[in-house]
Design an enzyme around this catalytic site. Structure first.
Site, PDB file in Angstrom:
ATOM      1  N   LYS A  89       0.909  -1.330   0.024  1.00 49.84           N
ATOM      2  CA  LYS A  89      -0.065   0.159  -0.062  1.00 49.84           C
ATOM      3  C   LYS A  89       0.781   1.339   0.205  1.00 49.84           C
ATOM      4  CE  LYS A  89      -4.193  -1.517   0.496  1.00 49.84           C
ATOM      5  NZ  LYS A  89      -5.301  -1.056  -0.540  1.00 49.84           N
TER       6      LYS A  89
ATOM      7  N   SER B  69       1.153  -9.594  -0.326  1.00 52.46           N
ATOM      8  CA  SER B  69       0.878  -8.311  -0.325  1.00 52.46           C
ATOM      9  C   SER B  69       1.151  -7.459   1.093  1.00 52.46           C
ATOM     10  CB  SER B  69      -0.538  -8.038  -0.761  1.00 52.46           C
ATOM     11  OG  SER B  69      -1.565  -8.782   0.020  1.00 52.46           O
TER      12      SER B  69
END
Length: 399
Positions: A51, A300
């Site tokens: 992110k 992720s």
């Protein structure tokens, strides 16, 4: 609609601002799944998530006037940390609205980057509505976690790096919440290698993008072990890209994700959160689909609550037959408990817990029921322990 050059420009903008994470082959996972597995370790970013890429790309493009006003974001954690960290690095005020269920480790880490934390609502949608209201009241720049072209372009740099490191990948398997990561990656990957297959992964409990793309009506749950992709409303920008470029979406269960978390911890010695393990969960659930292919998985994120991790590890040990609960029935006479524990020890198992039950049992009054939680080497070892208990004249069964 973003293009490859938007992602390449983002990659140039991000140079030196965050880690270029490794993308390496996993021989053991390849043996297990039947595919050639390559892992992109985005959990090694400073905030332990991809992110950062989108957040940094967005904040770096703010005008002087916008920087003066500051930014606000809504997030279950990883986007929050990315925005907070890069806002602090750039000297911007950052307000983060997080749902009340957000794991404490994510809340505290975000606060540690100097952000002002507002806990509001039980879902991301409720947090988003509150964040938008605060943005208007305080004239803050709203930084959306996925429905923003600059965010999507930043996330797409993951695919650029993966294809630079492993140019002949056949498929990318990517977790999907709001869709920012897979939309950016699909844009980059399809432009570089048009025949590459892009597969998105959602949880059975949060299938919003799956429903939107496939026209299905799977019900939505209230919580998921993969809270990072527990999104009720897909982003419109990602949705349009996914409909055009993503080959397919699949669903995985909570148990699949738990298994993948434990496997990555044991095999790769790497810690991932639920959303970060979704790609591997899909490979484990649908092995025939990926057999023989070179598959890139994005780990992720790695922000997981320690208590949740402990529960997942313990449940994983139960599924693997390395932790078992057995019930032994015997005459309630002196030495019975010692006989049971000695027999278990001689069978090579370690006892974690013992519950000696006299009152709450349907056995005859002169009998006793003993429940044991034991550590074993696997299902075959459990069978051996039970066999030795039977040989010792004791009634024993797996619970």
């Amino acid at each position: 609609m973003i293009q490859l050059n938007d992602i390449q420009t983002a990659a140039t903008r991000l140079q030196g601002q965050l880690l270029r994470t490794p993308c390496v082959a996993s021989r053991t996972l390849s043996d297990i799944t039947g595919a050639q597995v390559f892992l992109k370790f985005e959990n090694l970013q400073f905030t332990a998530s991809f992110k950062e890429r989108g957040a940094c790309n967005k904040l770096a493009q703010l005008s002087a006037e916008e920087r003066q006003r500051g930014v606000i974001a809504m997030s279950a954690g990883n986007h929050a940390q990315g925005v907070a960290y890069h806002a602090q690095r750039l000297g911007l005020r950052a307000v983060i609205v997080m749902p009340r269920f957000t794991p404490g480790v994510k809340v505290e880490r975000t606060r540690g980057f100097g952000a002002e934390i507002v806990l509001h609502g039980d879902t991301l949608d409720e947090a988003r509505a509150h964040a938008l209201a605060l943005a208007e009241q305080q004239q803050l720049i709203f930084v959306h976690p996925y429905d923003d072209a600059d965010i999507v372009a930043g996330q797409g740099t993951v695919a650029l790096e993966m294809l630079q490191d492993v140019p002949d990948l056949d498929a990318l398997v990517v977790s999907v919440g709001g869709g920012g990561l897979i939309a950016g990656m699909a844009t980059a990957a399809k432009a570089i290698k048009p025949d590459i297959e892009i597969i998105g992964v959602q949880t059975v409990r949060f299938p919003a993008m799956f429903n939107a793309i496939k026209g299905t009506h799977h019900p939505q749950g209230s919580s998921s072990i993969a809270e990072g992709i527990a999104v009720g409303t897909p982003g419109q920008i990602p949705l349009a890209i996914i409909a055009r470029l993503v080959n397919d979406l699949v669903l995985v269960d909570e148990g699949d994700i738990e298994q993948a978390i434990v496997m990555l911890l044991e095999v790769e010695k790497t810690l991932v959160e639920g959303a970060g393990a979704a790609g591997l969960a899909a490979l484990l659930k649908y092995p025939e689909r990926f057999k023989g292919k070179k598959v890139g998985l994005v780990l992720s994120g790695g922000n997981i609550d320690p208590l949740l991790l402990a529960a997942i590890i313990e449940r994983g040990m139960v599924r693997a037959g390395r932790l078992a609960r057995i019930r032994v029935s015997a005459r309630d006479i002196p030495g019975t408990l010692a006989k049971i524990t000695t027999t278990v020890a001689e069978a090579g198992a370690n006892i974690n817990e013992v519950h000696h039950q006299r009152a709450f049992t349907t056995l005859a009054a002169q009998n006793v029921e003993v429940e044991l939680v034991i550590q074993t080497r696997g299902p075959q070892h459990i069978a051996e322990v039970l066999a030795q208990l039977h040989q010792a004249g004791l009634e024993a069964q797996l619970i």
